[in-house]
Motif scaffolding. Sequence first.
Motif, mmCIF file in Angstrom:
data_model
loop_
_atom_site.group_PDB
_atom_site.id
_atom_site.type_symbol
_atom_site.label_atom_id
_atom_site.label_comp_id
_atom_site.label_asym_id
_atom_site.label_seq_id
_atom_site.Cartn_x
_atom_site.Cartn_y
_atom_site.Cartn_z
ATOM 1 N N LYS A 64 -9.577 140.210 -4.159
ATOM 2 C CA LYS A 64 -9.192 139.023 -3.200
ATOM 3 C C LYS A 64 -9.186 137.734 -4.328
ATOM 4 O O LYS A 64 -9.805 137.697 -5.264
ATOM 5 C CB LYS A 64 -10.538 138.717 -2.574
ATOM 6 C CG LYS A 64 -10.740 139.702 -1.258
ATOM 7 C CD LYS A 64 -11.764 139.214 -0.405
ATOM 8 C CE LYS A 64 -11.904 139.829 0.907
ATOM 9 N NZ LYS A 64 -11.962 141.411 0.803
ATOM 10 N N LYS A 65 -8.097 137.202 -4.198
ATOM 11 C CA LYS A 65 -7.820 136.106 -5.376
ATOM 12 C C LYS A 65 -8.526 134.783 -4.457
ATOM 13 O O LYS A 65 -8.372 134.446 -3.375
ATOM 14 C CB LYS A 65 -6.335 135.496 -5.136
ATOM 15 C CG LYS A 65 -5.307 136.738 -5.541
ATOM 16 C CD LYS A 65 -3.961 136.288 -5.763
ATOM 17 C CE LYS A 65 -2.963 137.351 -6.482
ATOM 18 N NZ LYS A 65 -1.636 137.024 -6.393
ATOM 19 N N ILE A 66 -9.298 134.359 -5.554
ATOM 20 C CA ILE A 66 -10.477 133.149 -5.033
ATOM 21 C C ILE A 66 -10.114 132.028 -5.980
ATOM 22 O O ILE A 66 -10.074 132.115 -7.161
ATOM 23 C CB ILE A 66 -11.689 133.694 -5.376
ATOM 24 C CG1 ILE A 66 -12.123 134.641 -4.395
ATOM 25 C CG2 ILE A 66 -12.783 132.436 -4.707
ATOM 26 C CD1 ILE A 66 -13.440 135.228 -4.464
ATOM 27 N N ILE A 67 -9.934 130.685 -5.313
ATOM 28 C CA ILE A 67 -9.776 129.638 -6.244
ATOM 29 C C ILE A 67 -10.824 128.471 -5.654
ATOM 30 O O ILE A 67 -11.185 128.539 -4.520
ATOM 31 C CB ILE A 67 -8.112 129.052 -5.696
ATOM 32 C CG1 ILE A 67 -7.768 127.942 -6.773
ATOM 33 C CG2 ILE A 67 -8.181 128.552 -4.416
ATOM 34 C CD1 ILE A 67 -6.487 127.556 -6.661
ATOM 35 N N ILE A 68 -11.065 127.848 -6.524
ATOM 36 C CA ILE A 68 -12.045 126.782 -6.323
ATOM 37 C C ILE A 68 -11.395 125.524 -6.605
ATOM 38 O O ILE A 68 -10.913 125.087 -7.685
ATOM 39 C CB ILE A 68 -13.497 126.992 -7.304
ATOM 40 C CG1 ILE A 68 -14.125 128.489 -6.982
ATOM 41 C CG2 ILE A 68 -14.552 125.836 -7.160
ATOM 42 C CD1 ILE A 68 -14.928 128.602 -8.289
ATOM 43 N N ILE A 69 -11.855 124.512 -5.541
ATOM 44 C CA ILE A 69 -11.043 123.071 -5.901
ATOM 45 C C ILE A 69 -12.413 122.158 -5.684
ATOM 46 O O ILE A 69 -13.167 122.098 -4.618
ATOM 47 C CB ILE A 69 -10.172 122.720 -4.415
ATOM 48 C CG1 ILE A 69 -9.308 123.629 -4.527
ATOM 49 C CG2 ILE A 69 -9.667 121.420 -4.439
ATOM 50 C CD1 ILE A 69 -8.197 123.798 -3.245
ATOM 51 N N ASP A 70 -12.643 121.424 -6.740
ATOM 52 C CA ASP A 70 -13.634 120.622 -6.827
ATOM 53 C C ASP A 70 -13.372 119.102 -6.454
ATOM 54 O O ASP A 70 -12.193 118.815 -5.859
ATOM 55 C CB ASP A 70 -14.391 120.612 -8.169
ATOM 56 C CG ASP A 70 -13.336 120.422 -9.368
ATOM 57 O OD1 ASP A 70 -12.381 119.574 -9.034
ATOM 58 O OD2 ASP A 70 -13.554 120.737 -10.484
ATOM 59 N N SER A 71 -14.061 118.027 -6.804
ATOM 60 C CA SER A 71 -13.988 116.633 -6.614
ATOM 61 C C SER A 71 -12.545 115.930 -6.903
ATOM 62 O O SER A 71 -11.947 115.210 -6.468
ATOM 63 C CB SER A 71 -14.811 115.999 -7.179
ATOM 64 O OG SER A 71 -14.927 115.847 -8.705
ATOM 65 N N LEU A 72 -11.874 116.808 -7.940
ATOM 66 C CA LEU A 72 -10.557 116.061 -8.345
ATOM 67 C C LEU A 72 -9.560 116.637 -7.587
ATOM 68 O O LEU A 72 -8.238 116.326 -7.404
ATOM 69 C CB LEU A 72 -10.375 116.926 -9.979
ATOM 70 C CG LEU A 72 -11.165 116.479 -10.849
ATOM 71 C CD1 LEU A 72 -10.902 117.259 -12.356
ATOM 72 C CD2 LEU A 72 -11.199 114.950 -11.348
ATOM 73 N N GLY A 73 -9.696 117.637 -6.665
ATOM 74 C CA GLY A 73 -8.833 118.010 -5.938
ATOM 75 C C GLY A 73 -7.364 118.636 -6.351
ATOM 76 O O GLY A 73 -6.308 118.663 -5.795
ATOM 77 N N LEU A 74 -7.587 119.189 -7.650
ATOM 78 C CA LEU A 74 -6.460 120.110 -8.040
ATOM 79 C C LEU A 74 -6.414 121.419 -7.853
ATOM 80 O O LEU A 74 -7.422 122.000 -7.836
ATOM 81 C CB LEU A 74 -6.803 119.766 -9.559
ATOM 82 C CG LEU A 74 -6.661 118.231 -10.050
ATOM 83 C CD1 LEU A 74 -7.007 118.368 -11.703
ATOM 84 C CD2 LEU A 74 -5.473 117.466 -9.826
ATOM 85 N N TYR A 75 -5.285 121.751 -7.596
ATOM 86 C CA TYR A 75 -4.971 123.343 -7.311
ATOM 87 C C TYR A 75 -3.597 123.714 -7.698
ATOM 88 O O TYR A 75 -2.509 122.852 -7.563
ATOM 89 C CB TYR A 75 -5.171 123.581 -5.769
ATOM 90 C CG TYR A 75 -4.531 122.898 -5.000
ATOM 91 C CD1 TYR A 75 -3.240 123.344 -4.340
ATOM 92 C CD2 TYR A 75 -5.010 121.557 -4.564
ATOM 93 C CE1 TYR A 75 -2.398 122.490 -3.538
ATOM 94 C CE2 TYR A 75 -4.306 120.971 -3.611
ATOM 95 C CZ TYR A 75 -3.020 121.378 -3.130
ATOM 96 O OH TYR A 75 -2.344 120.638 -2.280
ATOM 97 N N PRO A 76 -3.219 124.958 -7.980
ATOM 98 C CA PRO A 76 -1.925 125.181 -8.151
ATOM 99 C C PRO A 76 -1.033 125.400 -7.147
ATOM 100 O O PRO A 76 -1.336 125.597 -6.174
ATOM 101 C CB PRO A 76 -2.038 126.641 -8.954
ATOM 102 C CG PRO A 76 -3.433 127.185 -8.240
ATOM 103 C CD PRO A 76 -4.462 125.888 -8.099
#
Length: 671
Positions: free
Chosen positions: A592-604
């Motif tokens: 399972k691919k898991i991505i974490i998005i924090d307060s900066l709101g950045l994601y690929p």
Amino acid sequence: MKFINFSIVKFSFFLTVGILVAHYKSSFEYGYLLISSLIILVIFWYTSRKILIQKIYFGLITYICFFSLGALLYQYKTPAFQYNHYSKKITDHDLLYLKVTEVLKKDPYQFKYIVEVISVHNMPSSGKLLLNIKRDTTTTELNVDNLLIVNSSIKKIPAPLNPHQFDYSRYMKNLGVYDQITVTNTNNLKKIKGLATLRGRASKLRNYLIEKLKQNHLSSDELSIVKALVLGEKRDINKDLYSDYAAAGAIHILAVSGLHTGIIYMILLYILSPIKRLLKNEKGIAVIIVILLWGFTFLTGLSPSVIRTVTMFSFFALAKIINRDTNATNTLFLSYFTLLIINPNWLFHVGFQLSYLAVLFILWLVPIWNKVYYPKHPFLKKIWNIITVTLAAQVGIVPISLFYFHQFPGLFLITNLMVLPLIGFILFLGILLILLSSFNMTPVWFAMAYNYLIKLLNSFISWIADQDFFLFQDISFNFNEVFIAYLLILMVLFYWKSKVQNIVVLTLLSFLVIFCSNLLQKYLHSKNELIVFHKTRHSFIGNKIGHQLEIYKYDSLKKYKNSYPVKNYRIYLDINEYSEKLMPLAFNYKNKKIIIIDSLGLYPKNYQVDIVLLVNSPRLNLNRMLDSLEPKFIVADGNNYKSLITLWRKSCIERGITFHSTYQKGAYHIR
């Protein structure tokens, strides 16, 4: 001591089993079982009443009667079997008429009380609730017997949001409290002075004595210890000081229990001994002592723990009054049986369990050890008595203490050897201080001397607690291990006493069961999982591989090993390797691919994932992110604004995407 031959012991055993069965299976109609077994018992008795030795069936039916009695008594304490219970009358918003029955320990944000429901919407009702009142500068504390009119909604006491944590809802359930109400605006609460009950008068007297004690200018820590020692008031003890007493193996000193009651019993016996010799009336002295013990119970605010202990001693005194030459263990079980008849929920109170186990093992083991060795010198006798009583009590409570508290104080014997000879003197002076304070007659030198004495006691306890090498902490001990440990203790002690060869076989079998149980437990706890913990204003993930745990976190300085909720999680699962590392932005777990998005709101962009974890209230357009990443699950932890979580949940529902908020659903697991 062949205490298993006593009928009351057997009756108590089956009564206990009945309570336990009803606790886990409360839907069965135990009343029909009790009635039918009683009818059969009467038939058996009538048909065989002239037979001297009854058949085994008579005994079996008798035991079934006590089993069903225990189950029925517990069942009728549950809301489903109470006709007038408030749960059958409540709506979304209720007008409640309540009565304060107990003041609980307050937390930094709320005052807490147990209240009795008198009516709901002016309809007579019954049952208990947990009342939480928000603390602010205008809020005053309530007292026992205060009547309240509250306009509020009743809600369930929430279960823990993280696995293997202390379950406050279960704890309150064992007190007969299933739901709670929270008052954040005191305008929704009207207080009325109610008629004084016995418990209310006792609580008022204790509060009066505490206020008088404060006038002696005792130091805060010393004052809190005096209140705990003499009046059973533990709510104001400093958390670190309380932990020191636990680490030193002296926590029983702070709970008004069998130790205190026994000491007061001996003090009263000594004070009244001249009257006893003068009047030559032992029964009358026993009656006076029982009355004075119940007076002491009144001073402690009629605390349930003190009531249980004094009831136990009252039965011992009663045996003397009626000249009944009975075994002490028999008397102990008679008090145990009576208390469970009065309130079956007491069986699940930790204090109740510890008290009776400690006294039972003292009555059982000390006579055996005294036959092996008993000194003749008076001083050595006192030392020997302290050692044997302390060791016997520890043998009795170690398994259950490890289960509840996960630590063992290695220096408990030294602590008790030093403290127990003095505790009677300290307790006597404490009672004297309270009596003098109540009449404003306390000499300054006496208050200062007593304050210094308690300070010395606290210093010694803290010094013992600081010997970390002798404090065994984080011990994983589950319920199965508790059961097997007691079975093993019983087998060893029975063999010691009887030397029967069959006991050796049973003991070896017990060892085998322990070994197999440990293997099974290790296997069950070795399963891998990824867990997103819930904690307000904190984000961290646990990656458990077998008995290893790695925590992913944001704050490099913050250590989570001994903090909530990681500590209980790793203790329960017997984690033996622990590490922490910084939170990765993305990773794979079980394909399972898991991505974490924090307060900066950045994601690929345009990168398909399975799970998105939202932390620290990220600033992002959720719909745009969902279009770009196409996740199957969205997880929001406790480090997000609740307003954002509400919006995210709505968007996910509209798009058919599974949304998990740890605020509502608790920790998120991937297994």
